[in-house]
Design a protein around this motif. Structure first.
Motif, PDB file in Angstrom:
ATOM      1  N   PHE A 100      47.398  42.565  40.434  1.00 33.22           N
ATOM      2  CA  PHE A 100      48.595  44.174  40.147  1.00 33.22           C
ATOM      3  C   PHE A 100      48.161  44.971  39.207  1.00 33.22           C
ATOM      4  CE2 PHE A 100      52.757  45.583  38.320  1.00 33.22           C
ATOM      5  CZ  PHE A 100      52.392  46.692  39.660  1.00 33.22           C
ATOM      6  N   THR A 101      47.258  45.959  39.735  1.00 34.26           N
ATOM      7  CA  THR A 101      46.960  46.687  38.778  1.00 34.26           C
ATOM      8  C   THR A 101      46.145  46.589  37.927  1.00 34.26           C
ATOM      9  OG1 THR A 101      48.271  47.083  37.106  1.00 34.26           O
ATOM     10  CG2 THR A 101      48.790  48.638  38.571  1.00 34.26           C
ATOM     11  N   ASP A 102      44.875  46.607  38.541  1.00 35.60           N
ATOM     12  CA  ASP A 102      43.966  45.618  37.092  1.00 35.60           C
ATOM     13  C   ASP A 102      42.494  46.017  37.438  1.00 35.60           C
ATOM     14  OD1 ASP A 102      43.447  43.369  35.245  1.00 35.60           O
ATOM     15  OD2 ASP A 102      43.627  41.900  36.692  1.00 35.60           O
ATOM     16  N   ASP A 103      41.613  45.324  37.042  1.00 35.15           N
ATOM     17  CA  ASP A 103      40.540  45.594  37.338  1.00 35.15           C
ATOM     18  C   ASP A 103      39.410  44.668  38.048  1.00 35.15           C
ATOM     19  OD1 ASP A 103      38.540  47.010  36.141  1.00 35.15           O
ATOM     20  OD2 ASP A 103      37.124  44.730  35.724  1.00 35.15           O
ATOM     21  N   ARG A 104      38.868  44.937  39.050  1.00 31.81           N
ATOM     22  CA  ARG A 104      38.446  43.573  39.425  1.00 31.81           C
ATOM     23  C   ARG A 104      37.399  42.970  39.392  1.00 31.81           C
ATOM     24  NH1 ARG A 104      37.757  43.325  45.493  1.00 31.81           N
ATOM     25  NH2 ARG A 104      38.283  45.957  45.912  1.00 31.81           N
ATOM     26  N   ASN A 105      36.973  43.344  38.443  1.00 31.14           N
ATOM     27  CA  ASN A 105      35.671  42.311  37.810  1.00 31.14           C
ATOM     28  C   ASN A 105      36.040  41.502  36.626  1.00 31.14           C
ATOM     29  OD1 ASN A 105      33.365  43.803  38.818  1.00 31.14           O
ATOM     30  ND2 ASN A 105      33.073  45.226  37.717  1.00 31.14           N
ATOM     31  N   ALA A 106      37.286  42.574  35.912  1.00 31.15           N
ATOM     32  CA  ALA A 106      38.038  41.106  35.102  1.00 31.15           C
ATOM     33  C   ALA A 106      38.403  40.326  35.926  1.00 31.15           C
ATOM     34  CB  ALA A 106      39.287  41.417  34.271  1.00 31.15           C
ATOM     35  N   ALA A 107      39.103  40.542  36.703  1.00 29.36           N
ATOM     36  CA  ALA A 107      40.197  39.822  37.168  1.00 29.36           C
ATOM     37  C   ALA A 107      39.693  37.936  38.306  1.00 29.36           C
ATOM     38  CB  ALA A 107      40.866  39.917  38.714  1.00 29.36           C
ATOM     39  N   LEU A 108      38.223  39.036  38.453  1.00 26.00           N
ATOM     40  CA  LEU A 108      37.052  38.174  39.412  1.00 26.00           C
ATOM     41  C   LEU A 108      36.763  36.886  38.264  1.00 26.00           C
ATOM     42  CD1 LEU A 108      34.717  40.018  41.370  1.00 26.00           C
ATOM     43  CD2 LEU A 108      36.635  38.716  42.252  1.00 26.00           C
ATOM     44  N   GLN A 109      36.346  37.474  37.251  1.00 28.01           N
ATOM     45  CA  GLN A 109      36.055  36.220  35.747  1.00 28.01           C
ATOM     46  C   GLN A 109      36.947  36.008  35.731  1.00 28.01           C
ATOM     47  OE1 GLN A 109      32.904  36.441  34.550  1.00 28.01           O
ATOM     48  NE2 GLN A 109      33.899  34.805  33.619  1.00 28.01           N
ATOM     49  N   TRP A 110      38.186  36.229  35.831  1.00 27.40           N
ATOM     50  CA  TRP A 110      39.737  35.130  35.484  1.00 27.40           C
ATOM     51  C   TRP A 110      39.502  34.012  36.556  1.00 27.40           C
ATOM     52  CZ3 TRP A 110      44.103  35.692  32.240  1.00 27.40           C
ATOM     53  CH2 TRP A 110      45.476  34.584  33.415  1.00 27.40           C
ATOM     54  N   LEU A 111      39.572  34.376  37.721  1.00 24.25           N
ATOM     55  CA  LEU A 111      38.814  32.768  38.474  1.00 24.25           C
ATOM     56  C   LEU A 111      38.404  32.074  38.532  1.00 24.25           C
ATOM     57  CD1 LEU A 111      40.738  34.992  41.956  1.00 24.25           C
ATOM     58  CD2 LEU A 111      41.964  33.604  39.748  1.00 24.25           C
ATOM     59  N   LYS A 112      37.282  32.733  37.662  1.00 25.25           N
ATOM     60  CA  LYS A 112      36.037  31.846  37.539  1.00 25.25           C
ATOM     61  C   LYS A 112      36.468  30.991  36.633  1.00 25.25           C
ATOM     62  CE  LYS A 112      30.998  31.950  37.010  1.00 25.25           C
ATOM     63  NZ  LYS A 112      29.927  32.557  36.838  1.00 25.25           N
ATOM     64  N   GLN A 113      36.950  31.340  35.798  1.00 22.29           N
ATOM     65  CA  GLN A 113      37.112  30.796  33.808  1.00 22.29           C
ATOM     66  C   GLN A 113      38.261  29.786  34.519  1.00 22.29           C
ATOM     67  OE1 GLN A 113      37.672  33.982  30.690  1.00 22.29           O
ATOM     68  NE2 GLN A 113      38.080  31.910  29.797  1.00 22.29           N
ATOM     69  N   TYR A 114      39.235  30.374  34.840  1.00 18.26           N
ATOM     70  CA  TYR A 114      40.479  29.529  34.732  1.00 18.26           C
ATOM     71  C   TYR A 114      40.822  28.721  36.337  1.00 18.26           C
ATOM     72  CZ  TYR A 114      41.781  31.907  30.416  1.00 18.26           C
ATOM     73  OH  TYR A 114      41.435  32.782  29.839  1.00 18.26           O
ATOM     74  N   LYS A 115      39.596  28.568  37.280  1.00 17.25           N
ATOM     75  CA  LYS A 115      39.740  28.497  38.635  1.00 17.25           C
ATOM     76  C   LYS A 115      40.949  28.715  39.396  1.00 17.25           C
ATOM     77  CE  LYS A 115      38.711  23.947  36.965  1.00 17.25           C
ATOM     78  NZ  LYS A 115      39.005  22.026  36.965  1.00 17.25           N
ATOM     79  N   ASP A 116      40.343  28.973  40.587  1.00 15.39           N
ATOM     80  CA  ASP A 116      41.596  30.026  41.774  1.00 15.39           C
ATOM     81  C   ASP A 116      42.391  28.792  42.490  1.00 15.39           C
ATOM     82  OD1 ASP A 116      42.550  31.786  43.304  1.00 15.39           O
ATOM     83  OD2 ASP A 116      40.112  32.057  44.084  1.00 15.39           O
ATOM     84  N   PRO A 117      43.722  29.517  42.178  1.00 12.00           N
ATOM     85  CA  PRO A 117      44.689  28.301  43.157  1.00 12.00           C
ATOM     86  C   PRO A 117      45.032  29.032  44.281  1.00 12.00           C
ATOM     87  CG  PRO A 117      45.655  29.711  41.461  1.00 12.00           C
ATOM     88  CD  PRO A 117      44.337  30.371  41.281  1.00 12.00           C
ATOM     89  N   TYR A 118      44.629  30.636  44.427  1.00 13.08           N
ATOM     90  CA  TYR A 118      44.889  31.246  45.821  1.00 13.08           C
ATOM     91  C   TYR A 118      44.485  30.743  46.773  1.00 13.08           C
ATOM     92  CZ  TYR A 118      47.234  33.675  41.913  1.00 13.08           C
ATOM     93  OH  TYR A 118      48.309  33.743  40.611  1.00 13.08           O
ATOM     94  N   VAL A 119      44.430  31.069  47.877  1.00 14.64           N
ATOM     95  CA  VAL A 119      44.105  30.826  49.408  1.00 14.64           C
ATOM     96  C   VAL A 119      43.996  32.215  49.581  1.00 14.64           C
ATOM     97  CG1 VAL A 119      44.435  30.945  51.772  1.00 14.64           C
ATOM     98  CG2 VAL A 119      46.466  29.413  50.752  1.00 14.64           C
ATOM     99  N   LEU A 120      43.526  33.082  49.220  1.00 14.09           N
ATOM    100  CA  LEU A 120      43.265  34.467  48.877  1.00 14.09           C
ATOM    101  C   LEU A 120      44.327  35.309  47.969  1.00 14.09           C
ATOM    102  CD1 LEU A 120      45.176  37.037  50.910  1.00 14.09           C
ATOM    103  CD2 LEU A 120      44.084  36.063  52.654  1.00 14.09           C
ATOM    104  N   SER A 121      43.485  36.488  47.272  1.00 12.65           N
ATOM    105  CA  SER A 121      44.477  37.018  47.043  1.00 12.65           C
ATOM    106  C   SER A 121      44.025  38.955  46.695  1.00 12.65           C
ATOM    107  CB  SER A 121      43.960  36.587  45.033  1.00 12.65           C
ATOM    108  OG  SER A 121      43.762  36.335  44.656  1.00 12.65           O
ATOM    109  N   ILE A 122      45.042  38.869  47.358  1.00 15.37           N
ATOM    110  CA  ILE A 122      45.285  41.013  47.465  1.00 15.37           C
ATOM    111  C   ILE A 122      44.754  41.438  45.686  1.00 15.37           C
ATOM    112  CG2 ILE A 122      46.691  43.118  48.783  1.00 15.37           C
ATOM    113  CD1 ILE A 122      48.654  40.570  49.820  1.00 15.37           C
ATOM    114  N   PHE A 123      43.871  42.681  46.493  1.00 14.37           N
ATOM    115  CA  PHE A 123      43.774  43.464  45.531  1.00 14.37           C
ATOM    116  C   PHE A 123      44.339  44.924  45.762  1.00 14.37           C
ATOM    117  CE2 PHE A 123      40.309  46.484  43.190  1.00 14.37           C
ATOM    118  CZ  PHE A 123      40.760  45.682  41.824  1.00 14.37           C
ATOM    119  N   ASP A 124      45.736  44.830  44.576  1.00 14.22           N
ATOM    120  CA  ASP A 124      46.593  46.002  44.487  1.00 14.22           C
ATOM    121  C   ASP A 124      46.169  47.130  43.317  1.00 14.22           C
ATOM    122  OD1 ASP A 124      48.384  47.829  45.335  1.00 14.22           O
ATOM    123  OD2 ASP A 124      49.944  46.264  44.640  1.00 14.22           O
ATOM    124  N   GLU A 125      45.380  47.935  43.302  1.00 17.93           N
ATOM    125  CA  GLU A 125      44.706  48.161  42.205  1.00 17.93           C
ATOM    126  C   GLU A 125      45.429  49.175  42.087  1.00 17.93           C
ATOM    127  OE1 GLU A 125      40.203  50.330  40.643  1.00 17.93           O
ATOM    128  OE2 GLU A 125      40.687  50.148  42.913  1.00 17.93           O
TER     129      GLU A 125
END
Length: 183
Positions: A100-125
């Motif tokens: 939600f209202t985030d930066d795509r690169n920061a969000a991708l880095q977050w999921l890489k660093q903390y692991k991705d629990p989601y089946v998929l993530s919707i990008f709602d910029e």
């Protein structure tokens, strides 16, 4: 007349005090949602991990879905993330993310660093879907049943106690409805 005017600030102060005192007893997690009992709105937003892949309401139907609203700027999202990793292991539900209202690169880095629990993530910029479903901020989690109906909105971070008290009874109820063939 002058004596009445002198008491106006006192009266306003007392009214303000009463309103603030009442606010101490409100539960921020129990904010009402106009979307409860209604279908998830139509949307077309890109996947966070694959910007060319467009996602819509149909991608979130057929199972019991938890739609978790998160962002890298959200401190409480970092707190709830380990719990989401555990929840993602539950075969009864599908955990989807709404970045939600985030930066795509920061969000991708977050999921890489903390692991991705989601089946998929919707990008709602721009926050369009978030606004459509009544998001006030992050984290928030929505329970969407197998027919695409929003059954619950929970504002705040999920932990073990919240999971057991707020979510499991509803998931079990939806499972019973599914077993009975309720649509």
């Amino acid at each position: 007349m002058k004596s009445i005017i002198r008491f106006i600030p006192l009266i306003l102060f007392i009214l303000l005090g009463v309103l603030l005192y009442r606010g101490l007893f409100l539960n921020p997690q129990s904010m009402p949602s106009a979307m409860i009992g209604k279908p998830l709105p139509e949307f077309a937003l890109p996947s966070l991990t694959a910007s060319e892949q467009m996602l819509g309401r149909d991608d979130l139907q057929g199972d019991i879905v938890l739609l978790n609203v998160w962002a890298t700027w959200c401190i409480q999202c970092k707190y709830e993330h380990p719990y989401l990793l555990n929840i993602a292991q539950d075969p009864r539900i599908k955990l989807y993310g709404l970045n939600f209202t985030d930066d795509r690169n920061a969000a991708l880095q977050w999921l890489k660093q903390y692991k991705d629990p989601y089946v998929l993530s919707i990008f709602d910029e721009q926050g369009a879907l978030g606004l459509d479903i009544g998001v006030f901020g992050a984290p928030e989690t929505f329970v969407i049943d197998h027919t695409g109906i929003i059954r619950k909105r929970f504002a705040g971070p999920i932990n073990d106690m919240v999971w057991k008290k707020e979510f499991l009874p509803l998931i079990e109820q939806i499972e019973t409805e599914m077993a009975q063939g309720a649509s």
